[in-house]
Design a protein around this motif. Structure first.
Motif: not given
Length: 482
Positions: A88-90, A95-101, A121-123
């Protein structure tokens, strides 16, 4: 006869290093809507489809004494929740956080003691969306015995269609059985003996390479200067990655094709060339000594001399010199088109609509096959660019709508950049995988690619520039029109 690794698959394992893990990846973004698509539904979906890709429940086992190539055996401790993970992301994640992950997950190699794949599975994405990041080893998906799991997770309608999970019972493999099978196969099958010899050569080649790297290390400690490639795309890789995405409309490329001829694939490559040119200029790199960048562009072809795949075509390497020193976007387009015109004369490329019409979401498998081709040709190019046309109608995962799909190609030793492109539902989506140390400004490259598209689109809407004499492409639509 045991299911043994081919020499090529074994090479993918032997040549893998901490700085160059050999896995492909795909980042999908889905809109759950009212489908109720959550982690439990995701687990059910994966469990339902695993029987169609049995190798996803197998691991690699080395034969005692290494008297034959390793074999695929059932993983007796297979744990679906280990492979299909929850993350999960905060909230609200952007999208920037998703790309970093994604970049952090890409940097980690797969566990070889288990089946060589993972899905996340990223929520927490903004707008209630979720992402699925799938990572598979190059040795796992070959397009012949095994397609990518992502290809069969998606349906053509939002109604979930359970296909029926199988009652899987792993077969046990003993050390004695592995040795007996290796001896039997080697004596009775010529191909097994040949593959074993090839595998031994590959292992010896790796040892020689390791010795060479140690010599280079000692030379560095003694102050002996190492020759550094005079190219910003080449160099020693770190263990960290940067992942960048870029989005555009397929209609824009159709407009370019209508104005200047060629194919959509030609237009996309011309845009990539323009993006690389713009990026180098932001770095104040001189283009005097670097007028072209050699790109490997895997192409799906019909060729009787190549081994057929389960997808009904083959992937062949095609080398294109991207004219980054050329100022005119239209001239760049015609130069790329001319290269593919010559390629068309010696191969029968598969029509884009045929590739897009393959059952499921075939781009994931074709990208994996393209990466395998690039791995074999790694010394003959500077950047790989794989463009795979996908379906132009929506796809769904247990009712959740697929809204974007970004391919992530692995970086090969010495190569700091790999670019994957997928067209789907009227969009063209680009995934840029870059080494964090060699190309820390990969985000700028993504922006330059978007600007290069606008530049070529402006030249298409505002009047056609003429191609150089002798290189004017015919306006006739090619069979491979993508």
């Amino acid at each position: 006869m045991a299911d043994r690794l081919s020499p090529r698959d074994l090479a993918f394992l032997v040549q893998e290093t901490a700085t160059a893990p050999r896995h492909n990846a795909t980042l999908d973004i889905l809109e759950p809507g009212d489908s109720g698509f959550d982690y439990d539904a995701f687990l059910d979906l994966v469990a339902d489809r695993l029987s169609f890709v049995p190798r996803y429940r197998q691991r690699i086992q080395v034969v005692p004494g290494r008297i034959a190539n390793p074999v695929w055996i059932d993983d007796e401790r297979f744990d679906l929740e280990y492979h299909a993970r929850r993350s999960a992301l905060p909230r609200p994640g952007n999208m920037a956080q998703l790309r970093d992950l994604t970049a952090r997950i890409l940097s980690r190699p797969l566990d070889r003691s288990r089946p060589l794949w993972e899905m996340y599975f990223i929520e927490g994405l903004e707008g209630g969306r979720i992402a699925i990041l799938a990572k598979t080893h190059q040795a796992l998906v070959d397009g012949l015995d095994t397609v990518d799991l992502g290809q069969i997770l998606l349906d053509v309608s939002p109604e979930a269609k359970p296909l029926g999970a199988d009652a899987w019972n792993p077969r046990r493999a003993s050390a004695r059985g592995l040795v007996f099978g290796a001896v039997r196969d080697t004596l009775m099958d010529v191909d097994t003996f040949t593959n074993t010899v090839d595998g031994a050569r590959t292992s010896l080649g790796k040892r020689a390479g390791m010795i060479g790297r140690r010599v280079e290390t000692v030379r560095g400690l003694l102050g002996v200067r190492r020759v550094v490639p005079d190219n910003p795309l080449l160099g020693d890789l770190s263990q960290q990655r940067i992942f960048v995405t870029a989005d555009s409309s397929l209609e824009d490329y159709r407009t370019i094709r209508k104005a200047h001829g060629g194919t959509i694939n030609d237009a996309i490559l011309a845009v990539i060339a323009g993006g690389l040119r713009g990026w180098l200029m932001t770095r104040a790199e001189s283009l005097v000594g670097l007028r072209e960048i050699s790109a490997l562009v895997p192409v799906s072809v019909i060729d009787d001399d190549l081994e057929a795949t389960a997808l009904g075509s083959q992937i062949a390497p095609h080398f294109v010199q991207l004219p980054i020193a050329e100022n005119s976007p239209v001239v760049r387009l015609h130069q790329v088109s001319y290269s593919f015109e010559k390629h068309q004369q010696v191969t029968r490329a598969v029509a884009a609509n045929r590739l897009a019409g393959i059952t499921g979401f075939a781009p994931t498998t074709f990208h994996a096959m393209g990466a395998r081709v690039a791995a074999v040709q790694e010394r003959h190019f500077q950047v790989s660019v794989t463009n795979v046309p996908g379906p132009q109608t929506l796809r769904y995962a247990a009712g959740a709508e697929l809204v974007a799909s970004y391919p992530v190609h692995p970086l090969l030793p010495g190569h700091g950049l790999a670019i994957g492109i997928t067209s789907y539902a009227g969009k063209v989506m680009i995934g840029i995988n870059a080494d964090r140390d060699l190309i820390p400004d990969a985000e700028v490259l993504g922006q330059c690619i978007s600007e290069a598209l606008l530049e070529l689109l402006d030249a298409s809407n505002g009047g056609r520039e003429q191609a150089p004499r002798g290189r004017r492409r015919s306006e006739t639509k090619r069979e491979t029109d993508q």
